[in-house]
Design a protein around this motif. Structure first.
Motif, PDB file in Angstrom:
ATOM      1  N   TRP A   9      -2.134  -4.248  10.646  1.00  0.00           N
ATOM      2  CA  TRP A   9      -0.831  -3.589  10.499  1.00  0.00           C
ATOM      3  C   TRP A   9      -0.466  -3.442   9.028  1.00  0.00           C
ATOM      4  CZ3 TRP A   9       4.614  -5.199  10.032  1.00  0.00           C
ATOM      5  CH2 TRP A   9       5.508  -4.204  10.464  1.00  0.00           C
ATOM      6  N   SER A  12      -2.638  -0.673   7.534  1.00  0.00           N
ATOM      7  CA  SER A  12      -2.293   0.673   7.996  1.00  0.00           C
ATOM      8  C   SER A  12      -0.972   1.162   7.393  1.00  0.00           C
ATOM      9  CB  SER A  12      -2.222   0.721   9.518  1.00  0.00           C
ATOM     10  OG  SER A  12      -1.083   0.062   9.994  1.00  0.00           O
ATOM     11  N   ASN A  13      -0.159   0.252   6.861  1.00  0.00           N
ATOM     12  CA  ASN A  13       1.147   0.629   6.315  1.00  0.00           C
ATOM     13  C   ASN A  13       1.244   0.539   4.799  1.00  0.00           C
ATOM     14  OD1 ASN A  13       3.024   1.271   8.628  1.00  0.00           O
ATOM     15  ND2 ASN A  13       2.047  -0.609   9.324  1.00  0.00           N
ATOM     16  N   ARG A  14       0.262  -0.044   4.153  1.00  0.00           N
ATOM     17  CA  ARG A  14       0.278  -0.110   2.689  1.00  0.00           C
ATOM     18  C   ARG A  14       0.275   1.301   2.125  1.00  0.00           C
ATOM     19  NH1 ARG A  14      -0.500  -5.019   0.052  1.00  0.00           N
ATOM     20  NH2 ARG A  14      -1.624  -6.372   1.453  1.00  0.00           N
ATOM     21  N   LYS A  16       2.516   3.437   2.511  1.00  0.00           N
ATOM     22  CA  LYS A  16       3.465   4.252   3.281  1.00  0.00           C
ATOM     23  C   LYS A  16       4.853   3.636   3.276  1.00  0.00           C
ATOM     24  CE  LYS A  16      -0.097   5.346   6.648  1.00  0.00           C
ATOM     25  NZ  LYS A  16      -0.464   5.178   8.044  1.00  0.00           N
ATOM     26  N   ALA A  17       4.910   2.326   3.106  1.00  0.00           N
ATOM     27  CA  ALA A  17       6.180   1.605   3.199  1.00  0.00           C
ATOM     28  C   ALA A  17       6.140   0.417   2.246  1.00  0.00           C
ATOM     29  CB  ALA A  17       6.405   1.130   4.624  1.00  0.00           C
ATOM     30  N   MET A  22       8.985  -2.990   6.160  1.00  0.00           N
ATOM     31  CA  MET A  22       8.208  -3.692   7.184  1.00  0.00           C
ATOM     32  C   MET A  22       9.018  -4.790   7.857  1.00  0.00           C
ATOM     33  SD  MET A  22       5.308  -2.169   7.407  1.00  0.00           S
ATOM     34  CE  MET A  22       6.430  -0.790   7.337  1.00  0.00           C
ATOM     35  N   CYS A  25      11.401  -3.116  10.240  1.00  0.00           N
ATOM     36  CA  CYS A  25      10.662  -2.700  11.445  1.00  0.00           C
ATOM     37  C   CYS A  25      10.450  -3.877  12.390  1.00  0.00           C
ATOM     38  CB  CYS A  25       9.310  -2.113  11.061  1.00  0.00           C
ATOM     39  SG  CYS A  25       9.412  -0.488  10.310  1.00  0.00           S
ATOM     40  N   VAL A  31       8.893   0.413  15.533  1.00  0.00           N
ATOM     41  CA  VAL A  31       7.540   0.842  15.210  1.00  0.00           C
ATOM     42  C   VAL A  31       6.695   0.903  16.470  1.00  0.00           C
ATOM     43  CG1 VAL A  31       5.537  -0.512  14.454  1.00  0.00           C
ATOM     44  CG2 VAL A  31       7.084   0.370  12.793  1.00  0.00           C
ATOM     45  N   TRP A  54       1.803  -9.666   2.394  1.00  0.00           N
ATOM     46  CA  TRP A  54       2.062  -8.287   1.992  1.00  0.00           C
ATOM     47  C   TRP A  54       1.988  -8.147   0.469  1.00  0.00           C
ATOM     48  CZ3 TRP A  54       2.786  -3.752   4.614  1.00  0.00           C
ATOM     49  CH2 TRP A  54       3.232  -2.672   3.858  1.00  0.00           C
TER      50      TRP A  54
END
Length: 64
Positions: A9, A12-14, A16-17, A22, A25, A31, A54
């Motif tokens: 997860w 896949s989100n680095r 983008k957000a 996060m 979400c 999500v 993160w």
């Protein structure tokens, strides 16, 4: 160490957000992602470890 589903997860989100996105979400269930219920539960149970993963990297837990 973080679960593989959480690592997937994050990856896949680095880009983008950001971390704040996060956490929102995870808190508000906004999500759609495979295994998201498991991911959300883990993040909400260990927000500090998720935040460190993160921001600074992580190791993925071995499958049992």
């Amino acid at each position: 160490m973080i679960p593989k589903a959480v690592a997937d997860w994050i990856e896949s989100n680095r880009g983008k957000a950001n971390l704040a996105d996060m956490l929102v979400c995870a808190q508000f269930r906004i999500v759609k992602f495979d295994n998201y219920a498991e991911i959300e539960k883990w993040i909400n149970a260990d927000i500090d470890r998720f935040s460190r993963a993160w921001l600074g990297g992580y190791q993925v837990e071995e499958d049992e």
